[in-house]
Design an enzyme around this catalytic site. Structure first.
Site, PDB file in Angstrom:
ATOM      1  N   PHE A 149       0.874  -1.186   0.000  1.00 41.24           N
ATOM      2  CA  PHE A 149       0.000   0.000   0.000  1.00 41.24           C
ATOM      3  C   PHE A 149       0.904   1.226   0.000  1.00 41.24           C
ATOM      4  CE2 PHE A 149      -2.343   3.582   1.481  1.00 41.24           C
ATOM      5  CZ  PHE A 149      -3.555   3.450   0.821  1.00 41.24           C
ATOM      6  N   ASP A 234       9.637   2.787   1.572  1.00 38.58           N
ATOM      7  CA  ASP A 234       8.483   3.620   1.893  1.00 38.58           C
ATOM      8  C   ASP A 234       8.260   3.529   3.402  1.00 38.58           C
ATOM      9  OD1 ASP A 234       6.058   4.751   2.446  1.00 38.58           O
ATOM     10  OD2 ASP A 234       5.001   3.907   0.721  1.00 38.58           O
ATOM     11  N   LYS A 263       3.295  11.448   6.748  1.00 43.39           N
ATOM     12  CA  LYS A 263       2.466  11.307   7.954  1.00 43.39           C
ATOM     13  C   LYS A 263       3.028  12.073   9.158  1.00 43.39           C
ATOM     14  CE  LYS A 263       0.342   6.945   6.522  1.00 43.39           C
ATOM     15  NZ  LYS A 263      -1.038   7.253   6.194  1.00 43.39           N
TER      16      LYS A 263
HETATM   17  C1  PLP Z   1       3.256   3.031   3.425  1.00 46.21           C
HETATM   18  C2  PLP Z   1       2.387   4.133   2.920  1.00 46.21           C
HETATM   19  N1  PLP Z   1       2.764   4.837   1.846  1.00 46.21           N
HETATM   20  C3  PLP Z   1       2.028   5.846   1.372  1.00 46.21           C
HETATM   21  C4  PLP Z   1       0.833   6.196   1.952  1.00 46.21           C
HETATM   22  C5  PLP Z   1       0.006   7.322   1.379  1.00 46.21           C
HETATM   23  O1  PLP Z   1       0.033   8.438   2.201  1.00 46.21           O
HETATM   24  P1  PLP Z   1      -1.076   9.590   2.025  1.00 46.21           P
HETATM   25  O2  PLP Z   1      -2.365   9.037   2.500  1.00 46.21           O
HETATM   26  O3  PLP Z   1      -0.566  10.719   2.886  1.00 46.21           O
HETATM   27  O4  PLP Z   1      -1.078   9.932   0.580  1.00 46.21           O
HETATM   28  C6  PLP Z   1       0.393   5.489   3.074  1.00 46.21           C
HETATM   29  C7  PLP Z   1      -0.902   5.819   3.717  1.00 46.21           C
HETATM   30  O5  PLP Z   1      -1.449   5.102   4.516  1.00 46.21           O
HETATM   31  C8  PLP Z   1       1.191   4.430   3.576  1.00 46.21           C
HETATM   32  O6  PLP Z   1       0.813   3.720   4.632  1.00 46.21           O
END
Ligand code: PLP
Length: 409
Positions: A149, A234, A263
């Site tokens: 994700f 990530d 975040k």
């Molecule tokens: C690992 C990871 N990458 C990217 C994102 C996307 O972040 P955003 O919701 O701020 O676009 C998330 C969101 O939950 C995430 O958990």
């Protein structure tokens, strides 16, 4: 399942109803209307208090309204909030320097949301592939993991294998190759001369806090180095103290070529994300090739700088580690009593609910009735990410509520 359901009053119900009149259905929120937050606790419009065990999917690692972060925001609000990157501002340089130092890297490219950081990472990896590695034009590929994700933009959902995220939103961008998560040999086997990068979450969050086997990250690091391929971690959900270390990659002593952060970087106040890498990687992007009107704005930079300063001392990480160990002991006691498995990394846990005791959503709703905010993922998993400021006694109380819910009370 006979435990008490969450009951809301007419005023809350009216607010939820009126919201649903004008809001598109992109989430499926629990029925609670929150109006205040402080530390690990929130209060709804009826005055009921809840322990926040989700922390906005780790965006609230420091809790609601952390005084030091609020002070940085207030001070900056009165001075300057936005310049766009058409000009320099006096907050961005110190923020970039501090974040680069925290990550042990040279450069930072600030964006806003997590998905934007991922998109930026993909662009940088492709540019690096063509300009540094010498991959033929438009042929670069990126290896990604099953169950990933990384956000909700069309490129990103195009390499998701979750039908809810993906189906009906094509056509999608090519250039992504899937391998099973946690299987380093599969990454090795998927390497070709066109591979520019491997993009993984060191621990998969939305998948249910899925922790890869010990040694996986080290193996990915070694395979990427040997094949002249970028390792992109990530750490948008796993990073910045969540797992008891600054980055989840630290658990295996591994340094990726590129960190994607978001975040918690925004201190629970605003969206702030960043790509962090060395000059030989991030330096490939030239002026005018990438941008964002709000990316690197002075308000976000002031808040991000304060967040980095708070993480620099290591106290939050130490606290997350100790509390996580405490939480794991308590959660393990539930296995066999309505819980089939728990996975804990620092203060982050995936709790698999025995289907005989209800779905993840049903358990989350019953926890809500008992004053605990948590959220389900993928049907049977309850995922929790308490703020790092939570107390051990509060965690104990929350686990006790889960125990009561599972006991049908
Ligand atoms: C690992 C990871 N990458 C990217 C994102 C996307 O972040 P955003 O919701 O701020 O676009 C998330 C969101 O939950 C995430 O958990």
């Amino acid at each position: 399942m006979t435990s008490q359901a969450h009951v809301i009053d007419a005023a809350s119900a009216a607010m939820i109803e009126s919201e649903s009149q004008h809001l598109a259905h992109n989430y499926h929120p629990l029925p609670v209307v929150i109006s205040r937050g402080e530390g690990a606790w929130v209060t709804d419009v009826e005055g009921k208090r809840y322990l926040d065990l989700l922390s906005a999917y780790s965006a609230l690692n420091f809790g609601h309204g952390h005084p030091a972060i609020l002070a940085a925001a207030r001070e900056q609000l009165d001075r300057l909030t936005l310049t766009s990157r058409a000009y320099h501002n006096d907050r961005l340089g110190p923020f970039a320097a501090a974040l680069a130092a925290l990550a042990g890297k040279d450069m930072v490219l600030p964006m806003n949301t997590g998905a934007e950081a991922v998109e930026t990472g993909i662009k940088v990896a492709r540019a690096w592939g063509y300009r540094v590695k010498g991959i033929e034009t438009d042929a670069a590929t990126i290896i990604v993991a099953d169950g990933n994700f990384h956000g909700r933009t069309t490129t990103i959902v195009g390499f998701s294998d979750d039908p809810t995220a993906r189906d009906g939103f094509g056509p999608f961008a090519p250039g992504f190759v899937h391998v099973p998560f946690g299987d380093a040999a599969a990454i090795e086997a998927a390497m070709t001369p066109h591979t520019a990068a491997v993009l993984i979450e060191p621990i998969q969050g939305e998948a249910g806090v899925v922790i890869p086997p010990e040694g996986y990250l080290r193996a990915v690091r070694e395979i990427c180095t040997r094949n002249d391929v970028l390792f992109i971690a990530d750490e948008i959900q796993s990073g910045l103290g969540r797992v008891g270390t600054t980055f989840a990659c630290d658990r295996e002593g591994v340094v990726p070529d590129m960190y994607l952060l978001g975040k918690a970087l925004g201190g629970g106040i605003l969206p702030l994300s960043a790509v962090v890498a060395d000059r030989d990687v991030l330096g490939v992007i030239g002026p005018g090739e990438h941008g964002s009107t709000f990316g690197g704005n002075p308000l976000a930079a002031a808040i991000g700088l304060r967040v980095v300063e708070m993480l620099r001392g290591g106290e939050f990480q130490t606290r997350g580690l100790a509390l996580g160990e405490h939480l794991e002991v308590k959660l393990q006691e539930l296995v066999g009593h309505g819980v089939t498995a728990v996975r804990v990394a620092g203060l982050w846990a995936g709790i698999d609910i025995d289907p005989a005791f209800g779905t993840g959503r049903e358990i989350a709703e019953r926890l809500l009735a008992r004053g605990v905010l948590a959220k389900d993922t993928h049907g049977q998993t309850l995922r929790i990410a308490p703020p790092l400021v939570v107390r051990a006694t509060e965690l104990d109380w929350a686990v006790e509520q889960l125990k009561l819910v599972l006991a049908g009370r």
